[in-house]
Scaffold this active site. Structure first.
Site, PDB file in Angstrom:
ATOM      1  N   LYS A  12     -48.925 -69.133  -4.132  1.00  0.00           N
ATOM      2  CA  LYS A  12     -47.725 -69.301  -4.973  1.00  0.00           C
ATOM      3  C   LYS A  12     -47.360 -67.943  -5.565  1.00  0.00           C
ATOM      4  O   LYS A  12     -48.195 -67.269  -6.161  1.00  0.00           O
ATOM      5  CB  LYS A  12     -48.004 -70.312  -6.083  1.00  0.00           C
ATOM      6  CG  LYS A  12     -46.756 -70.936  -6.662  1.00  0.00           C
ATOM      7  CD  LYS A  12     -46.063 -71.887  -5.700  1.00  0.00           C
ATOM      8  CE  LYS A  12     -46.411 -73.332  -5.970  1.00  0.00           C
ATOM      9  NZ  LYS A  12     -45.996 -74.210  -4.856  1.00  0.00           N
ATOM     10  N   THR A  57     -50.737 -74.148  -2.151  1.00  0.00           N
ATOM     11  CA  THR A  57     -50.161 -73.159  -3.075  1.00  0.00           C
ATOM     12  C   THR A  57     -49.982 -73.793  -4.454  1.00  0.00           C
ATOM     13  O   THR A  57     -50.079 -73.115  -5.474  1.00  0.00           O
ATOM     14  CB  THR A  57     -48.809 -72.606  -2.570  1.00  0.00           C
ATOM     15  OG1 THR A  57     -47.846 -73.653  -2.557  1.00  0.00           O
ATOM     16  CG2 THR A  57     -48.931 -71.987  -1.186  1.00  0.00           C
ATOM     17  N   HIS A 260     -29.579 -38.246 -10.879  1.00  0.00           N
ATOM     18  CA  HIS A 260     -28.737 -37.055 -10.980  1.00  0.00           C
ATOM     19  C   HIS A 260     -27.782 -37.126 -12.158  1.00  0.00           C
ATOM     20  O   HIS A 260     -27.167 -38.166 -12.426  1.00  0.00           O
ATOM     21  CB  HIS A 260     -27.938 -36.879  -9.687  1.00  0.00           C
ATOM     22  CG  HIS A 260     -28.798 -36.724  -8.472  1.00  0.00           C
ATOM     23  ND1 HIS A 260     -29.691 -35.701  -8.322  1.00  0.00           N
ATOM     24  CD2 HIS A 260     -28.910 -37.488  -7.356  1.00  0.00           C
ATOM     25  CE1 HIS A 260     -30.311 -35.823  -7.157  1.00  0.00           C
ATOM     26  NE2 HIS A 260     -29.864 -36.902  -6.552  1.00  0.00           N
TER      27      HIS A 260
HETATM   28  O1  LIG Z   1     -36.086 -31.649  -7.657  1.00  0.00           O
HETATM   29  C1  LIG Z   1     -35.370 -31.715  -6.633  1.00  0.00           C
HETATM   30  N1  LIG Z   1     -35.973 -31.805  -5.409  1.00  0.00           N
HETATM   31  C2  LIG Z   1     -35.251 -31.882  -4.258  1.00  0.00           C
HETATM   32  O2  LIG Z   1     -35.839 -31.953  -3.151  1.00  0.00           O
HETATM   33  C3  LIG Z   1     -33.856 -31.880  -4.377  1.00  0.00           C
HETATM   34  N2  LIG Z   1     -32.849 -31.956  -3.452  1.00  0.00           N
HETATM   35  C4  LIG Z   1     -31.670 -31.904  -4.134  1.00  0.00           C
HETATM   36  O3  LIG Z   1     -30.539 -31.983  -3.608  1.00  0.00           O
HETATM   37  N3  LIG Z   1     -31.913 -31.794  -5.477  1.00  0.00           N
HETATM   38  C5  LIG Z   1     -33.258 -31.792  -5.641  1.00  0.00           C
HETATM   39  N4  LIG Z   1     -34.036 -31.702  -6.750  1.00  0.00           N
END
Ligand SMILES: O=c1[nH]c(=O)c2[nH]c(=O)[nH]c2[nH]1
Length: 304
Positions: A12, A57, A260
């Site tokens: 389960k 289960t 990012h």
């Molecule tokens: O810390 C990072 N590693 C990467 O491999 C990578 N590639 C990227 O475009 N930015 C970053 N930043």
């Protein structure tokens, strides 16, 4: 054409369980999501229709809830070990049990302390708000001899607003990325770490809760203190810091999405963006993954 029944397991999954301890007016809670997977001598169940070797289960689910009462939940790891051993040691056809547990943490709600002249707050012993962030995880496997414990966490979101650069990388005709000498470094940590504990010869269990708190702290400290030239380098620093400080751990695996943060172009509004205004992209993201382990240890944490 002959066919072969390959790896199989059953049990389960995602038993949601909240265990309340009411030993005083300051209640304690454990909030788990427990998944059971059993394997063993189960060919007949698949091939002949005989269920003689099948522990339902439904029974595995009941056992999870009953054990929460009978043994309590000191830690997810200890609870998982008790369950795994029970299924294997008490059911001859079952040779291996894997217990996966996610644990959700709750904070205590505080209300104004009216008894104090000073502005303060006091806990309400029975009121909690769920910590929306990280989840503690563990995976216990037991094969009748050896216990393997892989603990971890996921969704721990961290950010450094400076001390991160990224430059000197390969550049080809498709490269548009600008070199960064002061960027935001943010990630949502998924970490798993394996204990050297095997459970053989009545080996004492580590203090799982204490170990968890320390491993988490070392990863955070390494993230904060590393002057980073890449997330890869930060990953290595985090894993290394854990191995250097926690003797009970022999392998660390990290999955670090690079969350990012792109500088917004404010020029159209006649404004200078001096590393102050970012667009936080939720996808796509760079995904940096890696294992750090002690020399001589064969890494076993599966690559996701
Ligand atoms: O810390 C990072 N590693 C990467 O491999 C990578 N590639 C990227 O475009 N930015 C970053 N930043």
């Amino acid at each position: 054409m002959a066919h072969v029944l390959g790896q199989n397991q059953y049990g389960k999954a995602e038993n949601r369980i909240v265990r309340v301890y009411r030993d005083s007016t300051r209640h304690e809670i454990k909030d788990l999501n427990v998944s059971v997977a059993l394997s063993g001598d189960l060919d007949d169940v698949h091939l002949t229709g005989s269920n003689a070797n099948c522990l339902p289960t439904d029974t595995t689910k009941n056992t999870v809830y009953a054990f929460a009462k009978e043994y309590g939940i000191e830690s997810a790891e200890a609870f998982g070990i008790t369950l795994a051993k029970h299924f294997v040691d008490n059911n001859e056809p079952i040779h291996r049990a894997r217990i996966r547990i996610e644990e959700y943490t709750w904070d205590r709600i505080k209300t104004p302390d009216n008894s104090s002249r000073f502005i303060g707050s006091e806990e309400v012993g029975h009121s909690f708000s769920r910590n929306g962030g990280e989840v503690r995880t563990c995976e216990i496997t037991y094969d009748g001899t050896t216990v393997q414990v892989i603990s971890g966490l996921k969704d721990l979101v961290v950010m450094n607003t400076t001390n991160s650069e990224f430059w000197g990388y390969i550049k080809d005709r498709y490269t548009t990325l600008k070199e960064a000498y002061d960027r935001i470094l943010a990630t949502q940590v998924t970490a798993r770490w394996k204990y050297s504990f095997t459970g053989v010869d009545n080996e004492a269990q580590p203090n799982w809760n204490r170990s968890y708190a320390h491993v988490r702290r070392h990863m955070l400290e390494a993230f904060a203190e590393t002057y980073s030239y890449s997330l890869q380098q930060t990953l290595h620093a985090m894993g290394t810091r854990v191995l250097n400080n926690r003797a009970e751990v022999d392998e660390v695996r990290l999955e670090l999405p690079n969350k990012h943060h792109f500088l917004v172009d404010l020029e159209p509004f006649g404004l200078k963006n001096d590393n102050e205004v970012y667009y936080a992209a939720d996808r796509m993201y760079g995904l940096i993954e890696g294992t750090v382990h002690r020399e001589g240890v064969v890494p076993v944490i599966p690559v996701a």
